[in-house]
Design a protein around this motif. Structure first.
Motif, short mmCIF file in Angstrom:
data_model
loop_
_atom_site.label_atom_id
_atom_site.label_comp_id
_atom_site.label_asym_id
_atom_site.label_seq_id
_atom_site.Cartn_x
_atom_site.Cartn_y
_atom_site.Cartn_z
N ALA A 196 55.54 56.17 54.75
CA ALA A 196 55.05 56.07 53.38
C ALA A 196 55.62 54.80 52.76
N ALA A 197 54.78 54.08 52.01
CA ALA A 197 55.20 52.81 51.40
C ALA A 197 55.12 52.91 49.88
N ASP A 198 56.25 52.73 49.23
CA ASP A 198 56.29 52.62 47.77
C ASP A 198 56.55 51.15 47.45
N PHE A 199 55.56 50.48 46.87
CA PHE A 199 55.70 49.05 46.64
C PHE A 199 55.17 48.69 45.26
N ASN A 200 55.62 47.55 44.78
CA ASN A 200 55.17 47.09 43.46
C ASN A 200 54.12 46.00 43.61
N ILE A 201 53.24 45.95 42.62
CA ILE A 201 52.24 44.88 42.52
C ILE A 201 52.47 44.18 41.19
N MET A 202 52.67 42.89 41.25
CA MET A 202 52.91 42.07 40.06
C MET A 202 51.69 41.20 39.80
N ALA A 203 51.06 41.37 38.66
CA ALA A 203 49.94 40.52 38.24
C ALA A 203 50.46 39.46 37.29
N ASP A 204 50.23 38.20 37.65
CA ASP A 204 50.77 37.07 36.89
C ASP A 204 49.65 36.44 36.06
N TYR A 205 49.77 36.57 34.74
CA TYR A 205 48.75 36.04 33.84
C TYR A 205 49.10 34.65 33.31
N SER A 206 50.37 34.27 33.42
CA SER A 206 50.81 32.98 32.87
C SER A 206 51.79 32.32 33.82
N PRO A 207 51.30 31.72 34.92
CA PRO A 207 52.20 31.11 35.90
C PRO A 207 53.08 30.01 35.34
N ASP A 208 52.70 29.45 34.18
CA ASP A 208 53.50 28.37 33.60
C ASP A 208 54.64 28.89 32.74
N GLN A 209 54.79 30.21 32.65
CA GLN A 209 55.84 30.80 31.84
C GLN A 209 56.72 31.69 32.71
N LYS A 210 57.89 32.05 32.19
CA LYS A 210 58.80 32.90 32.94
C LYS A 210 58.15 34.26 33.19
N LEU A 211 58.25 34.74 34.41
CA LEU A 211 57.61 35.98 34.80
C LEU A 211 58.43 37.17 34.32
N VAL A 212 57.86 37.96 33.44
CA VAL A 212 58.53 39.14 32.90
C VAL A 212 57.62 40.34 33.14
N LYS A 213 58.17 41.38 33.76
CA LYS A 213 57.31 42.52 34.07
C LYS A 213 57.19 43.45 32.87
N ASN A 214 55.99 44.05 32.74
CA ASN A 214 55.75 45.04 31.70
C ASN A 214 54.74 46.06 32.21
N ALA A 215 54.35 46.98 31.36
CA ALA A 215 53.48 48.07 31.78
C ALA A 215 52.11 47.59 32.23
N GLU A 216 51.66 46.46 31.70
CA GLU A 216 50.33 45.96 32.04
C GLU A 216 50.28 45.21 33.36
N ASN A 217 51.33 44.42 33.63
CA ASN A 217 51.25 43.52 34.79
C ASN A 217 52.05 44.01 35.99
N TYR A 218 52.66 45.18 35.90
CA TYR A 218 53.54 45.65 36.97
C TYR A 218 53.22 47.11 37.27
N LYS A 219 52.85 47.38 38.51
CA LYS A 219 52.53 48.75 38.90
C LYS A 219 53.23 49.08 40.21
N ILE A 220 53.69 50.32 40.30
CA ILE A 220 54.27 50.83 41.55
C ILE A 220 53.24 51.73 42.21
N VAL A 221 52.98 51.45 43.46
CA VAL A 221 51.93 52.15 44.21
C VAL A 221 52.56 52.85 45.40
N ARG A 222 52.08 54.04 45.69
CA ARG A 222 52.50 54.75 46.91
C ARG A 222 51.29 54.87 47.84
N LEU A 223 51.51 54.51 49.09
CA LEU A 223 50.51 54.66 50.14
C LEU A 223 51.12 55.44 51.30
#
Length: 776
Positions: free
Chosen positions: A733-760
């Protein structure tokens, strides 16, 4: 009329029938090619060599011939040969040509023989920068001393802050008079290749070849003549190093290579790709390599084995059971079988290991890390203000070589740099989790930062080694302290001391002018003298990307990009074919993405010593250049397969162990064999899991990269968002995070919209969606 012409396309040999009209084009091709050779003062030939195997492959007979026509016939001793030459330009790559030489024994026999392709360059100079990726930098043309492992500078005349670089007895071009030759096997390099930059003519050259022929691995040599006015580069099948080969810090170890006994009907093809190009500086040589490193041998696909989530579960348990010293409360580097495996502040563990353990670990692990801080401060600070280099049994502190009368108090500068950098990162992690950062810890870390500032102000360098008692530089030069600017940037931010940032910038500029701009980095490992290395290169890359992230000054980004390309020469570009009977061969291990250590310890490793590779993701975000993300993906994909587990054990390793050695060279254990033990590669793996997202989506460019052991099957843009389809090919079983980057020119900060934990679950596929834009 038809002429049968052979030519090579990456990884494949083709036969093509040419018409009369095409033959005219071939004549023009030949004319163009010879014009390029003339411009570079180059000429090629082929060679037959016979050896005396009872005298370590000393040469008995040798014959060199030019091959001006497509087919040449020649006699060699009691044998007759045909040599077929094929030449083909590479489309859309001016100055690039494939050449294939097929040697066919048509009569008689030639025992103990090799065949070679040679290309010689006149108007040669010792100022030419010769590069063999992960093996030779600037020809390794440096003062050398021959000592048994672990080698070090024993002559007091070579000790001091202003002494020149001294390396161990590695393959090198001669800095003095006398023979000047490097003999390698293809597995000695991260990519089978050799190149050089000519600063007088502003020209560059690369030769790439395959790992092996039907006779096994090939040899790759460069030899200069007595006056150093001519150099010849060779590819030999099979590999035969004459008289000597390299064996851990000894370039005079007897050759054990086996020439081939040719008989009538035997044949072998030697294929090379040649690149002739203009280059403004030595960086151009590295840049060209980055473009072509997979032109001849493509990179391999990930060897999916075990997901990050399961790995961390195994490693956390292992570190708490085997590495945590409960009496004093600290995580040892290894199993405490000696002082190097007990405590080192940085380089191979120490306060590097505690960072991922705290960030990703459970409650008890976090408490152990806090105990580790209590144990370290203030006892782990030496009188100089630097951290103590090495320690054992919880209360004994000393320098890197405690049994040496000369070096017992020496401290490897990079170790305090590593220690300070990761201690300050943990201060940030503590505050996020509302763990009190104790004043004694704060004071101790600032004392280390102050020691670096003092050394810089007094010496305008950091050196490679300082005295743990006085702080004085005892061995100068090097990029050992490559990570220090990054540490001082964090210190400037944490302690609100702008002076630290100013010093960090001065040090980073010094490293660029004196080392990066010259194409060299060295001094990171503590067991390899001042041999060229990947470790200090990556540490400095981390510094440049941190400087850019904090200051947004584009000059740091430029320096980071140049150094990242240089660092790439240390990353294996392809999957080496191991002997079937070897440990790694039997297990089906792959090598794309393993990172070579240095020019002395000639092995790849699972991971970067000792970092995650996050600087490469920062670079991708800052530039949009997918090259950096792909190199990071190669590195992160390579590591997990080398973790020994109960389900998939690796001989000689306990569950949770990762050997530091992936041997494609015969420098020590043997090709396809490993060192048996628990190593720093485990910490590198935990850092990778902690700092690198499982999957990273660049929403702006609509690109996604998987750094975990999961597959991206599809990425598509829909009206209401981005949909990514992911699949778990592993048995866990794999528990992994997916990070969606909307502003590559800015410091990457995770939040509820751009960061999800998925189990497969094993074999499961799932769709995951993200909005097209992020809410303000």
């Amino acid at each position: 009329m038809f002429l049968f012409l052979l030519f090579i396309i990456p990884g494949t040999l083709y036969g093509v029938a040419l018409s009369d009209e095409q033959i005219k084009d071939t004549d023009q091709l030949s004319e163009d090619f010879y014009g390029v050779l003339e411009n570079f003062g180059a000429a090629f030939s082929v060679r037959f060599t016979q050896y005396d195997t009872t005298h370590f492959n000393s040469i008995i007979n040798k014959k060199q011939i030019s091959v001006d026509q497509e087919i040449a016939e020649t006699e060699f001793l009691n044998s007759s040969w045909q040599v077929h030459k094929a030449l083909q330009p590479i489309p859309d790559q001016p100055g690039a040509y494939d050449m294939v030489f097929t040697f066919r024994c048509i009569k008689g026999a030639s025992p103990a023989t090799s065949v070679s392709f040679d290309i010689a360059f006149d108007n040669w100079s010792t100022q030419n920068f010769v590069l063999m990726p992960a093996a030779v930098y600037n020809g390794n043309r440096v003062k050398s001393q021959r000592h048994l492992y672990c080698p070090f500078v024993f002559d007091t005349r070579d000790i001091g802050p202003d002494k020149p670089q001294v390396i161990s007895d590695v393959p090198r071009l001669n800095i003095d008079e006398g023979p000047s030759r490097i003999q390698q096997r293809t597995g000695d390099m991260s990519t089978p290749s050799i190149g050089f930059y000519n600063p007088d003519a502003h020209q560059g050259f690369w030769l790439l070849t395959t790992q092996a022929t039907g006779l096994g691995d090939s040899g790759m040599d460069i030899e200069e003549n007595k006056s150093r006015s001519r150099a010849t580069m060779s590819v030999t099948a099979p590999v035969v190093r004459e008289r000597y080969r390299y064996f851990i810090a000894d370039n005079q170890y007897p050759s054990t290579d086996k020439p081939f006994d040719f008989r009538a009907g035997d044949s072998v093809s030697v294929a090379v790709r040649l690149y002739f190009f203009d280059s403004r500086d030595v960086q151009g040589l590295f840049n060209k390599f980055a473009e072509i490193r997979n032109d001849v041998i493509p990179k391999g696909e990930p060897n999916f084995s075990i997901p990050f989530s399961k790995i961390f579960e195994i490693q956390e348990e292992k570190f708490n059971r085997q590495n945590f010293e409960s009496n004093f409360g600290y995580y040892s580097v290894g199993l405490r079988e000696n002082y190097y495996q007990d405590w080192q502040i940085g380089w191979t563990g120490g306060m590097i290991s505690t960072f991922p353990l705290f960030v990703k670990g459970g409650g008890q692990t976090k408490q152990n890390v806090i105990r580790n801080f209590d144990w370290l401060f203030p006892a782990g600070i030496a009188p100089s203000g630097y951290f103590w280099d090495t320690g054992q049994k919880g209360t004994e502190w000393f320098g890197i070589f405690p049994t040496s009368p000369v070096m017992k108090d020496w401290h490897l500068v990079r170790k305090s740099g590593d220690g300070l950098y990761y201690v300050l990162k943990q201060f940030q992690a503590f505050e996020k989790e509302q763990v009190t950062v104790k004043q004694e810890w704060i004071n101790g870390a600032e004392k280390v930062a102050g020691a670096f500032v003092k050394t810089w102000k007094e010496n305008a360098q950091l050196g490679q080694y300082v005295d743990n008692y006085t702080g004085e530089i005892v061995l100068g030069g090097s990029t050992s302290g490559g990570i220090v600017p990054a540490a001082l940037v964090l210190a400037a931010d944490y302690y609100k001391r702008p002076e630290y940032l100013g010093i960090a910038e001065q040090i980073a500029e010094y490293f660029y002018i004196n080392y990066v701009k010259k194409g060299i980095t060295y001094g990171g490992p503590g067991d390899a003298m001042a041999n060229f290395d990947s470790e200090s290169a990556y540490g400095l890359l981390e510094s440049y990307t941190i400087l850019h992230e904090y200051t947004r000054n584009e000059k740091w980004l430029k320096m980071a990009e140049e150094l990242a390309v240089q660092f790439t020469t240390w990353v294996q570009s392809y999957d080496y074919t191991f002997p079937e009977e070897s440990t790694l061969g039997k297990l089906g291990k792959t090598t794309t993405g393993v990172v070579w250590a240095n020019t002395q310890n000639k092995h790849g490793a699972p991971g970067i010593c000792t970092h995650s590779g996050l600087a490469l993701l920062r670079l991708y975000r800052a530039t949009g250049n997918v090259f950096y993300a792909e190199i990071l993906r190669d590195i992160t994909s390579a590591i997990p397969q080398y973790l020994s587990t109960a389900d998939n054990p690796i001989e000689g390793l306990q569950p949770g162990w990762v050997s530091e050695r992936v041997n494609t060279s015969d420098w020590l254990e043997g090709i396809g064999e490993i060192m048996h033990g628990s190593t720093w590669a485990e910490t590198a793996l935990m850092l990778t899991i902690t700092e690198i997202p499982g999957i990273y989506i660049d929403v702006v460019k609509k690109l996604a990269f998987s750094f975990d052991q999961v597959k991206i099957l599809n990425l598509e843009t829909r009206k209401n968002g981005i949909l990514i389809q992911v699949h778990n090919p592993t048995a866990y079983a794999a528990d992994f995070n997916i990070m969606a980057d909307y502003s590559p020119d800015q410091k990457l900060v995770k939040n509820a919209e751009n960061y999800k934990i998925v189990r497969l679950m094993p074999g499961e596929t799932k769709n995951v969606s993200f909005p097209l834009t992020q809410k303000k």
